[in-house]
Design an enzyme around this catalytic site. Sequence first.
Site, PDB file in Angstrom:
ATOM      1  N   CYS B  83       5.584  15.964  17.193  1.00  0.00           N
ATOM      2  CA  CYS B  83       5.764  17.337  16.700  1.00  0.00           C
ATOM      3  C   CYS B  83       6.103  18.316  17.812  1.00  0.00           C
ATOM      4  CB  CYS B  83       4.529  17.789  15.939  1.00  0.00           C
ATOM      5  SG  CYS B  83       4.119  16.652  14.605  1.00  0.00           S
ATOM      6  N   HIS B 332       6.778  23.211   8.478  1.00  0.00           N
ATOM      7  CA  HIS B 332       6.689  22.412   9.701  1.00  0.00           C
ATOM      8  C   HIS B 332       7.652  21.214   9.660  1.00  0.00           C
ATOM      9  CE1 HIS B 332       5.225  20.457  13.211  1.00  0.00           C
ATOM     10  NE2 HIS B 332       4.251  19.749  12.688  1.00  0.00           N
TER      11      HIS B 332
END
Lengths: 383, 383
Positions: B83, B332
């Site tokens: 991420c 996200h």
Amino acid sequence: MRAGIVGYYSTQFGELWERSLFDLVEESIWGVIKKSKIDLKQIDAIFFGNMLGGIIENNLHAGAKIAEIMNTHIPVFHTEAACASGGMAFHLAHNYIMSGKGKTVLVIGAEKMNDSSPEQITEGLMSAASGEEQECGLTFPGLYALMAREYLSTYHYTKKHLAAISVKNHAHALNNPTAQFHKTITEEMVLQSPLVADPLGVLDSSPISDGASSLIISSDPSFLNKSKKAEIFSSEIATDSISLMKRKSIIGIEATQIAAKKAFEKSKLKPRDIQVAEVHDCFSIAELMAMEDIGFWKKGEAGKRAGDYETLYGNGGSLIVNTSGGLKAAGHPVGATGIKQIGELYLQLTHQAKKRQVKNARYGLAQNVGGSGGTAIVTILGV
Amino acid sequence: MRAGIVGYYSTQFGELWERSLFDLVEESIWGVIKKSKIDLKQIDAIFFGNMLGGIIENNLHAGAKIAEIMNTHIPVFHTEAACASGGMAFHLAHNYIMSGKGKTVLVIGAEKMNDSSPEQITEGLMSAASGEEQECGLTFPGLYALMAREYLSTYHYTKKHLAAISVKNHAHALNNPTAQFHKTITEEMVLQSPLVADPLGVLDSSPISDGASSLIISSDPSFLNKSKKAEIFSSEIATDSISLMKRKSIIGIEATQIAAKKAFEKSKLKPRDIQVAEVHDCFSIAELMAMEDIGFWKKGEAGKRAGDYETLYGNGGSLIVNTSGGLKAAGHPVGATGIKQIGELYLQLTHQAKKRQVKNARYGLAQNVGGSGGTAIVTILGV
């Protein structure tokens, strides 16, 4: 010297069924640290080239996995550019040092391919091709076969001219202990090997391999002064359309032509200055095209000159190509290849190449290709 | 100013079923080029952050895919750090400019997550965790729940203190047109949302998102002089063991602590100098820990201060956090997040943030985390 290579280590390349990706990475890390006589604390950052870890093993975020192996908090960068992942890691590591962000960097390239089915591997490798090429059932042997057909028919060569590349690279691998194959082959054997994608046979093709290779690059005078070192003159990268059908020509790889031109300009050298080169012979045709694209040989000459074994060790030529055995015979763990190529040049230029040492090696060039030529990286070293 | 951000564009974030990864990448490329009034030929290199393209779509070698979209031969670098892939692309792009290798660089972060089954996505995301964590059935909600339990019990807080983070970030997203959610939520709703991994509920968790964000970074005076720009003061990265069980502490993320300390040192700023921050709230607990790890708040204070909504826009605080809506409410798309965070700071510092504009914004900080904290990147900008 602004930045030089001060150490190299490679694991065995081959079908290493009992070893995982990170077993290989770990061996190559401690191997290069020991060889370079470097302290772990002196490493400022790590670059890691790997293509298939995510696809084949659901194994990403290698940065933190390497941090755990080394018990460190330093930056670790994972880069991917298909079969040029290793060369890209090297390029960015060199750049990291040139930016002054760090002085000493560890570069690792690794791939674990043999725990998957042939279908998984073929599909995984095709992630480096365009969606259209994937959908119409092309594979990398197929893509390179299209280039080979065009090359052979344009310049009136035959499969025999391709076969000479594999014969030479197998001969070289006999003297490289970490190579995957230690077996002499003949042109006849290549010509009679089962076809993968006409005109390319099994023995025109690099194998499925496991392996990891590591380098230490440094600008720190305390290493450069005491170590066997090779200076990094230039490392240049260029890209091209992912799809073959969108290229201007499929005889040759334009990304290599651009990267090589820039690398020679930057290093102020010419092709004739190079004594040792490692080029990306994923298929025999790829080495022929590389020799022309880099500018070693003129357009259309490569078939003849390869057929004459001009670049075979011990044959009296002024340029010896793929002393490691190339991808064909040393093996092609894709993420490791770009690092192994530069490592081989390092061994040659620092006269540590033992039985395969090219006597007058002073300047070396490595060419690493991603996919069917969508990425190419050319690196020039010297002593 | 040595290097500054001169343009930012983000696609809508959300469940974009009709759009592919490279549809989104393409929109963000032409979007940022138009916004920055830059000519394609002025871009020297491209950095691309993406995590799951290989695993989910068998889609690697993005460099050549981007080269095809842009009809270019310039270098394109794909980086991956789970991420934190976007933050890593930004970090290396900045470094590229600082090395003098190029003057103007395009940075893209993108992810396409919604064409896969929830099982595929959960498994794909777990590629960023250790083998042991994968094998024992942990997921990222599970890993962060372990941290949350330890945090809440050590400092005697409750789920209500976690819920305040999600409430605040949803409030902020109302004013961000490209956010995934435009919906006010309450603490009660968070507390009553279905548990994912106790104490974390659905509304403590960032969603599965598609999206792409791009930035132009430049050291070229001709851009810096004419553009709305934010200077890059520092971008620092640190790593930690991939496995939670090998960390010194699971209250807080040491990689963030190290990266933040270095970023403040490099920029010669202190936490109190910052007016806007984007922190990595993949789960509500992550924002609490980030506020302490970065040094905005002392150890153990975050529960109370979050519960008091100190960092909510319009609440009179001196530091507003996640004006974009954060990962929780802006969405996200993992590779895009690190770029969107820095883009949001750029908008704030150049006073282009419209309804969510923090009036006195002069210095901003972004914190981007990979996995459960195996990688952290802290970037400080200023005007």
